[in-house]
Design an enzyme around this catalytic site. Structure first.
Site, mmCIF file in Angstrom:
data_model
loop_
_atom_site.group_PDB
_atom_site.id
_atom_site.type_symbol
_atom_site.label_atom_id
_atom_site.label_comp_id
_atom_site.label_asym_id
_atom_site.label_seq_id
_atom_site.Cartn_x
_atom_site.Cartn_y
_atom_site.Cartn_z
ATOM 1 N N CYS A 1 41.875 38.721 -10.428
ATOM 2 C CA CYS A 1 41.553 38.543 -11.859
ATOM 3 C C CYS A 1 41.178 39.903 -12.450
ATOM 4 O O CYS A 1 40.387 40.648 -11.874
ATOM 5 C CB CYS A 1 40.419 37.542 -12.043
ATOM 6 N N CYS B 1 37.423 41.098 -13.120
ATOM 7 C CA CYS B 1 36.426 40.770 -12.096
ATOM 8 C C CYS B 1 36.249 41.906 -11.084
ATOM 9 O O CYS B 1 37.232 42.436 -10.551
ATOM 10 C CB CYS B 1 36.849 39.493 -11.373
HETATM 11 N N1 SAH Z 1 36.955 32.522 -7.615
HETATM 12 C C1 SAH Z 1 36.221 31.533 -8.330
HETATM 13 C C2 SAH Z 1 34.729 31.739 -8.336
HETATM 14 C C3 SAH Z 1 34.173 33.122 -8.510
HETATM 15 S S1 SAH Z 1 34.037 33.829 -10.092
HETATM 16 C C4 SAH Z 1 36.755 31.400 -9.731
HETATM 17 O O1 SAH Z 1 37.669 32.126 -10.096
HETATM 18 O O2 SAH Z 1 36.327 30.500 -10.437
HETATM 19 C C5 SAH Z 1 32.974 32.857 -11.091
HETATM 20 C C6 SAH Z 1 33.356 32.906 -12.561
HETATM 21 O O3 SAH Z 1 33.044 34.187 -13.151
HETATM 22 C C7 SAH Z 1 34.836 32.693 -12.813
HETATM 23 O O4 SAH Z 1 35.017 31.870 -13.940
HETATM 24 C C8 SAH Z 1 35.315 34.104 -13.076
HETATM 25 O O5 SAH Z 1 36.538 34.129 -13.750
HETATM 26 C C9 SAH Z 1 34.171 34.671 -13.868
HETATM 27 N N2 SAH Z 1 34.097 36.133 -13.925
HETATM 28 C C10 SAH Z 1 34.433 37.040 -12.981
HETATM 29 N N3 SAH Z 1 34.215 38.284 -13.406
HETATM 30 C C11 SAH Z 1 33.692 38.180 -14.643
HETATM 31 C C12 SAH Z 1 33.241 39.126 -15.608
HETATM 32 N N4 SAH Z 1 33.275 40.431 -15.363
HETATM 33 N N5 SAH Z 1 32.746 38.637 -16.761
HETATM 34 C C13 SAH Z 1 32.690 37.314 -17.012
HETATM 35 N N6 SAH Z 1 33.114 36.385 -16.158
HETATM 36 C C14 SAH Z 1 33.615 36.804 -14.978
#
Ligand code: SAH
Length: 353
Positions: free
Chosen positions: A119, A122
């Site tokens: 992603c 992230c």
């Molecule tokens: N892999 C799983 C769980 C981990 S991330 C997932 O994708 O759902 C938990 C949540 O935080 C997810 O919705 C992800 O997209 C979000 N997330 C990750 N990095 C982020 C960021 N920098 N700012 C806001 N949300 C973020």
């Protein structure tokens, strides 16, 4: 070659009982050991004082008790959020977050060391996947935090580093263990699992008899925009992901929580709010808006607060339940793998501070 020792904390109560019977031990010994491991947070066989010394020695030869070592702790100055960096037995590091809410204490756990989902916004995925966490390593994040804070944890969110549906078997074992009546006896209803949308495993989870709250990382109202933010969207079409969410709701009766991280200029326009409203209209669900936490490796910026409020207002026109995520621990970079990342960047892996 030395045979690897078995990870006793990942055994279910039934497996542990069978194992002890096979060793020629009495059943109640398994109950005692399970109690030490899952209720009393034992990290060494020598702590199990109600076991005969001979048995403790025999166990120590063939089994290991996985435990985590605290590397760093960050206390938020704004609220009572505490972020922990833990070292796994092989010195890889993971992070977990302790949060206090009115309804009880919650821990956000990691399910993998690193992540391979990619992603774009992230931090957890930047270095790729190191390895899956074992059930014991997921449990330990909760046990260690209870031990270190002296607080009881009643809620767990699997929203830390990693994609839980990419470590499915260990996730399911973990869920059964944390809810085991002989152990922590946590209510399955107090657990949330967040996924980027791995369709086949979402469907499997719907049939496991483990009705956790499922959170789906949606982040865009159409395939095109979603693919720009989340490579996994190239593999699974949005309509199939949403169908899997509907199936999960049908099977478990649990309302889906859709996560939507708002990124300025990427997914936060009024047109996107309307598209999202139309997509989710009539579903028994909840939308959680998360102003994106900017990470230094990417250009993404947080939507303005005005835009976030406007986005919510437009969604509410479609009679959708919307919340804006309260940023607990924002001052300690409590979101999304940032502590682990900065630790790895500083090259101090495994060192105690
Ligand atoms: N892999 C799983 C769980 C981990 S991330 C997932 O994708 O759902 C938990 C949540 O935080 C997810 O919705 C992800 O997209 C979000 N997330 C990750 N990095 C982020 C960021 N920098 N700012 C806001 N949300 C973020």
């Amino acid at each position: 070659m030395l045979e690897e020792k078995k990870d006793l904390k990942s055994f279910s109560f039934e497996e542990l009982t069978e194992e002890f019977l096979a060793l020629g031990e009495k059943k109640f010994r398994a109950t005692q050991v399970f109690d030490w491991l899952h209720k009393r947070g034992a990290v060494d066989f020598s702590q199990m004082t109600n076991l005969p010394a001979g048995l403790r020695g025999k166990l120590a030869e063939a089994y290991t008790i996985v435990s985590l070592r605290e590397v760093t702790r960050l206390n938020s100055a704004q609220d009572e959020t505490v972020k922990f960096l833990f070292a796994l037995p092989d010195d890889k590091v993971i992070e977990s977050v302790f949060m206090k809410y009115k309804h009880g204490n919650s821990v956000c756990i990691s399910s993998q060391a690193g992540c391979r989902m990619g992603c774009r916004f992230c931090a957890s995925t930047l270095g790729g996947l190191e390895r899956n966490l074992l059930p014991s390593e997921m449990l330990e994040q909760i046990y260690r935090i209870q031990e270190l804070t002296g607080e009881r944890v009643s809620n767990v969110v699997v929203m830390g580093t990693g994609e839980p549906m990419d470590n499915y078997d260990n996730l399911v074992k973990f869920l059964r263990l944390i809810c085991a009546p002989e152990g922590q006896n946590m209510s399955i209803r107090n657990i949330t699992v967040s996924t980027c949308g791995i369709v086949e495993n979402m469907r499997r989870l719907a049939e496991e008899g483990l009705p956790v709250t499922l959170a789906l990382s949606l982040h865009a109202p159409n395939d095109e925009a979603r693919r720009r933010l989340m490579p996994v969207a190239n593999k699974y079409a949005l309509k199939d992901v949403l169908a899997a969410c509907d199936y999960y709701f049908e099977q478990t009766g649990r309302r889906i929580s859709y996560e939507y991280s708002l990124v300025a200029g990427e997914n936060d326009t009024e047109a996107e709010a309307d598209a999202l409203g139309k997509l989710l209209k009539g579903k028994n669900c909840h939308v959680n808006l998360i102003p994106v936490n900017p990470i230094k490796e990417r250009e993404y910026k947080q939507s303005s607060f005005k835009n976030v409020l406007n986005f919510r207002k437009r969604l509410e026109k479609y009679k959708i339940n919307v919340t804006i995520r309260r940023e607990l621990g924002a001052d300690i970079g409590a979101a999304c793998g940032q502590l682990r990342k900065s630790h790895l960047d500083s090259g101090t892996q495994g060192d105690e501070v």
